[in-house]
Write an enzyme that holds these catalytic residues in place. Structure first.
Site, mmCIF file in Angstrom:
data_model
loop_
_atom_site.group_PDB
_atom_site.id
_atom_site.type_symbol
_atom_site.label_atom_id
_atom_site.label_comp_id
_atom_site.label_asym_id
_atom_site.label_seq_id
_atom_site.Cartn_x
_atom_site.Cartn_y
_atom_site.Cartn_z
ATOM 1 N NE ARG A 82 -20.626 -40.077 31.681
ATOM 2 C CZ ARG A 82 -19.749 -39.317 31.031
ATOM 3 N NH1 ARG A 82 -20.130 -38.158 30.500
ATOM 4 N NH2 ARG A 82 -18.495 -39.682 30.913
ATOM 5 C CE LYS A 184 -18.057 -42.402 28.079
ATOM 6 N NZ LYS A 184 -18.212 -41.335 27.080
ATOM 7 C CD GLU A 220 -23.609 -37.237 21.954
ATOM 8 O OE1 GLU A 220 -22.497 -36.982 22.440
ATOM 9 O OE2 GLU A 220 -24.422 -38.022 22.474
HETATM 10 C C1 LIG Z 1 -18.077 -40.021 26.640
HETATM 11 C C2 LIG Z 1 -18.868 -39.287 25.624
HETATM 12 C C3 LIG Z 1 -18.863 -37.894 25.507
HETATM 13 C C4 LIG Z 1 -17.938 -37.040 26.305
HETATM 14 O O1 LIG Z 1 -18.211 -37.034 27.673
HETATM 15 P P1 LIG Z 1 -17.150 -36.470 28.686
HETATM 16 O O2 LIG Z 1 -17.737 -36.783 30.022
HETATM 17 O O3 LIG Z 1 -17.034 -35.025 28.465
HETATM 18 O O4 LIG Z 1 -15.879 -37.190 28.431
HETATM 19 C C5 LIG Z 1 -19.712 -37.293 24.599
HETATM 20 N N1 LIG Z 1 -20.529 -38.022 23.795
HETATM 21 C C6 LIG Z 1 -20.537 -39.360 23.865
HETATM 22 C C7 LIG Z 1 -21.456 -40.103 22.959
HETATM 23 C C8 LIG Z 1 -19.723 -40.025 24.770
HETATM 24 O O5 LIG Z 1 -19.722 -41.350 24.822
#
Ligand SMILES: *Cc1c(COP(=O)(O)O)cnc(C)c1O
Length: 345
Positions: A82, A184, A220
């Site tokens: 990722r 991210k 989300e």
């Molecule tokens: C990091 C994050 C998540 C959660 O991801 P995980 O890999 O499960 O920790 C969900 N949504 C957003 C916007 C994020 O930045």
């Protein structure tokens, strides 16, 4: 090995300096080998692209201590991949998967006295990140990059028990339809601070974003993915290119299907059809699962199961994944990477 003098059960999610941080630098087309250093400050150019143009991305994962004292990482290869996708999207050099995992293990090993013991519910949270650096004021990719990994001990998320929170939908977007919601990168989080604060001021724990194109489907929350469980035992989680693909969500799809015998589906969830769910929750590395007791949308409150106690199915999902992460329940192949310790420590 003598553990640090910390009240593990009282830990929150706060930065603190530990023994070592990992720093690797990219220049002239290659990453150096990286070093573990005592100093938790890094010096960067005042014209670094990370400061001006948001050329920055990060990850979050945890190291867990098992019952027999082993220390393990949960699916670090997924975080590595990722981070590579994030780097690609904003024109930064990718960190090789092996280098990423090796850096995480080095940070855990060098800070072993800060890795919380089994039974406390606490973990060592790892924060890998990549930033654009170097003297370059133009709005283009940086000439130099820094890949850094640090760790901090963090407490169990649910100190007052596994209890539902109240959420509201947001009137803002966190991502554009063909933007950077799926990676991210830092910029996605600065723009989420105001909507989060507005939701908190209105008495909610957080806000849920709708899809940026039509505002009709659930995407989300600002730092966690969304899922719902129907009365007929279907686990459904949204599927959209502007959602950040959560590793917890990906893992819950497997847990729901292979451990709990549910039907696990990735698909569209219309906000108007949210009442189809008996239980809903948010998921991410920090909390694993946060049960959602109600969602307020267009002035109407939709209650799921109860605003006071978590439902049985969501509790089972949480316990199973939590158990896998701490080594109490057997994990699917390839999910766990153990820290190899010298025998006579
Ligand atoms: C990091 C994050 C998540 C959660 O991801 P995980 O890999 O499960 O920790 C969900 N949504 C957003 C916007 C994020 O930045």
């Amino acid at each position: 090995m003598q553990k640090a003098n910390i009240n593990w059960g009282e830990l929150g999610f706060k930065y603190q300096k530990v023994d070592k941080v990992y720093v690797s630098r990219w220049k002239d087309g290659r990453w150096d080998d990286g070093v573990l250093q005592d100093d938790d400050k890094i010096s960067i150019s005042i014209s670094a692209t990370a400061l001006h143009y948001g050329q920055q991305c990060f990850e979050g994962l945890k190291a867990y201590t098992t019952k027999n004292g082993d220390i393990q990482l949960f699916r670090p290869d997924m975080n590595a991949k990722r981070l590579q996708n994030s780097c690609k999207r904003i024109l930064m050099p990718e960190v090789p998967v092996d280098k990423f995992i090796d850096a995480c293990l080095k940070v855990v090993e060098a800070n072993e006295r800060f890795v919380p013991p089994y039974g406390t519910g606490a973990t060592l949270y790892l924060r890998p990140f990549v930033i654009g650096n170097g003297d370059n004021i133009g709005a283009g990719p940086a000439p130099e990059y820094i890949f850094c990994v640090f760790g901090i001990p963090v407490g169990p998320y649910f100190k007052g028990g596994f209890k539902p929170v109240k959420m509201t939908t947001a009137k803002y977007d966190r991502a554009a339809p063909y933007g950077t919601g799926g990676v991210k990168v830092g910029g996605n989080y600065a723009c989420g601070m105001l909507p989060h604060q507005v939701a908190v001021e209105e008495g909610f724990a957080d806000c849920i974003y709708l899809d940026p194109e039509t505002h009709t489907t659930i995407e989300e929350a600002g730092t966690s993915n969304f899922f719902g469980i129907t009365k007929d035992n279907k686990f459904i989680t949204p599927d959209s290119p502007s959602i950040l693909p959560s590793i917890t969500r990906n893992s819950l799809l497997t847990v729901a299907r292979d451990y709990l015998g549910m039907e696990a589906i990735e698909g569209e969830i219309k906000i108007d059809e949210v009442d189809q769910f008996e239980e809903v929750g948010a998921c991410g590395t920090a909390a694993v699962i946060t049960p959602i007791g109600s969602i307020t949308y267009n002035g109407k409150k939709h209650i799921f199961h109860s605003e006071e106690v978590a439902g049985t199915k969501i509790t089972k999902l949480y316990e199973t994944l939590h158990g896998i992460q701490f080594g109490d329940i057997e994990a699917p192949e390839g999910w766990i990477v153990k820290l190899q310790k010298e025998c006579a420590k």
